[in-house]
Design a protein around this motif. Sequence first.
Motif, PDB file in Angstrom:
ATOM      1  N   GLY A  89      46.062  56.770  19.797  1.00 38.47           N
ATOM      2  CA  GLY A  89      45.525  57.377  21.184  1.00 38.47           C
ATOM      3  C   GLY A  89      44.552  57.683  21.250  1.00 38.47           C
ATOM      4  O   GLY A  89      43.720  58.987  20.294  1.00 38.47           O
ATOM      5  N   THR A  90      44.451  58.414  22.796  1.00 41.13           N
ATOM      6  CA  THR A  90      43.342  59.167  22.858  1.00 41.13           C
ATOM      7  C   THR A  90      43.377  60.499  23.390  1.00 41.13           C
ATOM      8  O   THR A  90      44.933  61.004  23.762  1.00 41.13           O
ATOM      9  CB  THR A  90      42.985  58.431  24.174  1.00 41.13           C
ATOM     10  N   TRP A  91      42.263  61.517  23.234  1.00 39.40           N
ATOM     11  CA  TRP A  91      42.993  62.426  23.721  1.00 39.40           C
ATOM     12  C   TRP A  91      42.831  63.094  25.291  1.00 39.40           C
ATOM     13  O   TRP A  91      43.305  63.813  25.677  1.00 39.40           O
ATOM     14  CB  TRP A  91      41.809  63.829  23.690  1.00 39.40           C
ATOM     15  N   ASN A  92      42.210  61.728  26.113  1.00 38.49           N
ATOM     16  CA  ASN A  92      42.359  61.796  27.561  1.00 38.49           C
ATOM     17  C   ASN A  92      43.328  62.394  27.870  1.00 38.49           C
ATOM     18  O   ASN A  92      43.756  62.914  29.479  1.00 38.49           O
ATOM     19  CB  ASN A  92      41.057  61.561  28.298  1.00 38.49           C
TER      20      ASN A  92
ATOM     21  N   TYR B 271      50.168  59.940  26.983  1.00 40.76           N
ATOM     22  CA  TYR B 271      50.520  58.844  27.607  1.00 40.76           C
ATOM     23  C   TYR B 271      50.141  57.233  27.028  1.00 40.76           C
ATOM     24  O   TYR B 271      50.586  56.781  26.850  1.00 40.76           O
ATOM     25  CB  TYR B 271      49.421  58.735  29.184  1.00 40.76           C
ATOM     26  N   THR B 272      48.639  57.692  26.513  1.00 42.74           N
ATOM     27  CA  THR B 272      48.214  56.807  25.714  1.00 42.74           C
ATOM     28  C   THR B 272      48.678  55.978  24.081  1.00 42.74           C
ATOM     29  O   THR B 272      48.741  55.019  24.036  1.00 42.74           O
ATOM     30  CB  THR B 272      46.756  56.521  25.094  1.00 42.74           C
ATOM     31  N   LEU B 273      49.831  57.152  24.004  1.00 44.19           N
ATOM     32  CA  LEU B 273      50.305  56.756  22.633  1.00 44.19           C
ATOM     33  C   LEU B 273      52.457  55.918  23.250  1.00 44.19           C
ATOM     34  O   LEU B 273      52.951  55.283  22.630  1.00 44.19           O
ATOM     35  CB  LEU B 273      51.285  58.310  22.225  1.00 44.19           C
TER      36      LEU B 273
ATOM     37  N   LEU C  26      41.307  58.527   8.795  1.00 47.28           N
ATOM     38  CA  LEU C  26      42.376  58.120   8.547  1.00 47.28           C
ATOM     39  C   LEU C  26      42.626  57.270   9.745  1.00 47.28           C
ATOM     40  O   LEU C  26      43.298  55.791   9.490  1.00 47.28           O
ATOM     41  CB  LEU C  26      43.307  59.190   8.358  1.00 47.28           C
ATOM     42  N   ALA C  27      42.065  57.043  10.848  1.00 49.26           N
ATOM     43  CA  ALA C  27      42.498  56.727  11.809  1.00 49.26           C
ATOM     44  C   ALA C  27      42.037  54.394  11.260  1.00 49.26           C
ATOM     45  O   ALA C  27      42.619  53.435  11.729  1.00 49.26           O
ATOM     46  CB  ALA C  27      41.540  56.500  12.729  1.00 49.26           C
ATOM     47  N   ASP C  28      40.379  54.940  10.751  1.00 49.13           N
ATOM     48  CA  ASP C  28      39.701  54.119  10.167  1.00 49.13           C
ATOM     49  C   ASP C  28      40.787  53.460   8.619  1.00 49.13           C
ATOM     50  O   ASP C  28      41.396  51.821   8.922  1.00 49.13           O
ATOM     51  CB  ASP C  28      38.671  54.429   9.669  1.00 49.13           C
TER      52      ASP C  28
ATOM     53  N   ILE D  17      38.708  60.380  32.822  1.00 47.45           N
ATOM     54  CA  ILE D  17      39.406  58.931  32.671  1.00 47.45           C
ATOM     55  C   ILE D  17      38.907  57.245  32.693  1.00 47.45           C
ATOM     56  O   ILE D  17      38.020  57.387  33.195  1.00 47.45           O
ATOM     57  CB  ILE D  17      40.917  59.058  34.136  1.00 47.45           C
ATOM     58  N   CYS D  18      39.517  56.750  31.628  1.00 50.47           N
ATOM     59  CA  CYS D  18      39.259  55.435  31.925  1.00 50.47           C
ATOM     60  C   CYS D  18      38.880  54.701  32.834  1.00 50.47           C
ATOM     61  O   CYS D  18      37.861  53.493  32.727  1.00 50.47           O
ATOM     62  CB  CYS D  18      39.431  54.608  30.314  1.00 50.47           C
ATOM     63  N   ILE D  19      39.904  54.438  33.871  1.00 54.82           N
ATOM     64  CA  ILE D  19      39.287  53.750  34.820  1.00 54.82           C
ATOM     65  C   ILE D  19      39.003  55.045  36.156  1.00 54.82           C
ATOM     66  O   ILE D  19      38.809  54.378  37.108  1.00 54.82           O
ATOM     67  CB  ILE D  19      40.805  53.818  35.486  1.00 54.82           C
TER      68      ILE D  19
END
Length: 478
Positions: A122-125, A129-131, A182-184, A253-255
């Motif tokens: 997920g992201t921070w923004n 929601y992204t999880l 860790l993400a990588d 926000i991505c959009i």
Amino acid sequence: MPPVPSSVQALSGLLSRQQSAFVGEGAVTAERRRQRLQRVIDLLVRHHQGLTQAIDEDFGGRPAGFTLMNDVLGALASLKHARDHLQQWMADDPRAPFAPYDQLGAKAWVRYQPKGTVGIIGTWNAPLYTLFSPLASALAAGNRAILKPSEVLPRTAALVAELCAAHLDPLEVAVVTGGPDLADAFTAQPFDHLVFTGSTAVGRRVMANAAQNLVPVTLELGGKSPVIVSASADLAKAAHSIAVAKATNAGQICINPDLVYVPRAALERFIAALRSAYSALNPTVAGNPDVVAVVNARHLARVEALVQDAQQLGVRVETMPEVAPGAADERRRPLSVVVNPPEQAQILHEEIFGPALVVLAYDALDEVIAQINSRPRPLALYHFGDDPQEQQQVLDHTLSGGVTLNDVMMHAALHDAPFGGVGASGMGHYHGREGFLQFSHLRTVFQAPAHDPRREWGLLPPYGEHYLAAMLAQVTAD
Ligand code: NAD
């Protein structure tokens, strides 16, 4: 409570335990899927206050109402929609067997089978929601999942991990925490599917890592979502919608609208309308609790550098609302509107993802469409205007993840329709039935009839004389 895994070794052990449990379980009933979704729903309902507070502290200022709307209610809507529809989604889908086997009693159908364990980054923004929104689709499809929240919000990531460990079975849904290293390593694990939400640059690395294990990926990336304000548009309405979007999460926000194309003759009226609309939403900046802070110093420096680069090129920058020099607080900022930057300006090429916006004057719609098509495919595209033919022209001649007409960002709130990007803005979907399909393996089953007629039809070796003739007779174009 077991410690939250934060090492690659612990992650790898967790993944293999989840995968063994998955294989051992066999078919995952609708009831079991609903129970798993309900446990996540209950967790969010019970702990929304603590989560909202952690996000506010991590941001250094984010209104609780916005976090509830965007993250808690947004995730709950995905989870509830999945819970309430999964039974009809998972039903076997009968297909027509080919002739003449259909006459002999053959049967065929598609089974929607879970893949195993889905890794979700997920992201921070939109940290919940992204999880939890992709998790809704993954659980509806009968999978297990391991989540990796963004390290940019450390209190939030720790609390998500703690709450999931306390309320969910780690063999069904677990959380690991850590930063880019860790993400990588996470994306190099043999998951059964990976969902990555984040930047396009990191998305490329995720896909390269996943390719080593042939893990299928859903990439929810970013980009520069354009807005076309047409000559037929209600300028005040367009300016208001864009101002509302830029005032939401400080444009993080991505959009979010990134480039706004305005007819040349309407440019000054549009900028005045945007100023008035934005200033009505956020009349002040410093200390205003409605203004969301830019998440950290690194991201603030990134957004400010894009605006300063344009300023150094002599580009006009409007600040909304006007603030006295030095009146900004630590990371809350007014909206910077960069007007008609030249092609070499960085802000025309990098995603803004913050409190800034580019406005570009145009003379002809064809020119705007050509400019949009010359850039990487965006996550979202917006058109304001009342001319249906022009709307159709824009839809037919551009491609983006999704579209909202006569407003911005609304399409992403649909839980009964796929959400995702295309090209540089991503691949794959979640939400709705398409999200369920994304995390299911579509397994075709053919059940043979009791009798195999190929011998008596002369279709098996040693081939008789009319075998070739019979085959040739069927090579037709009708
Ligand atoms: P980011 O790419 O910096 O980080 C996202 C996640 O990736 C974090 O959890 C981070 O730990 C992890 N990560 C970092 N390095 C990694 C690596 N080498 N391998 C694998 N994972 C790694 O993005 P961000 O700053 O958190 O979010 C902003 C970006 O996300 C913007 O581009 C925005 O448009 C995009 N975004 C897209 C959506 C969408 O639904 N399409 C939603 C929100 C944000």
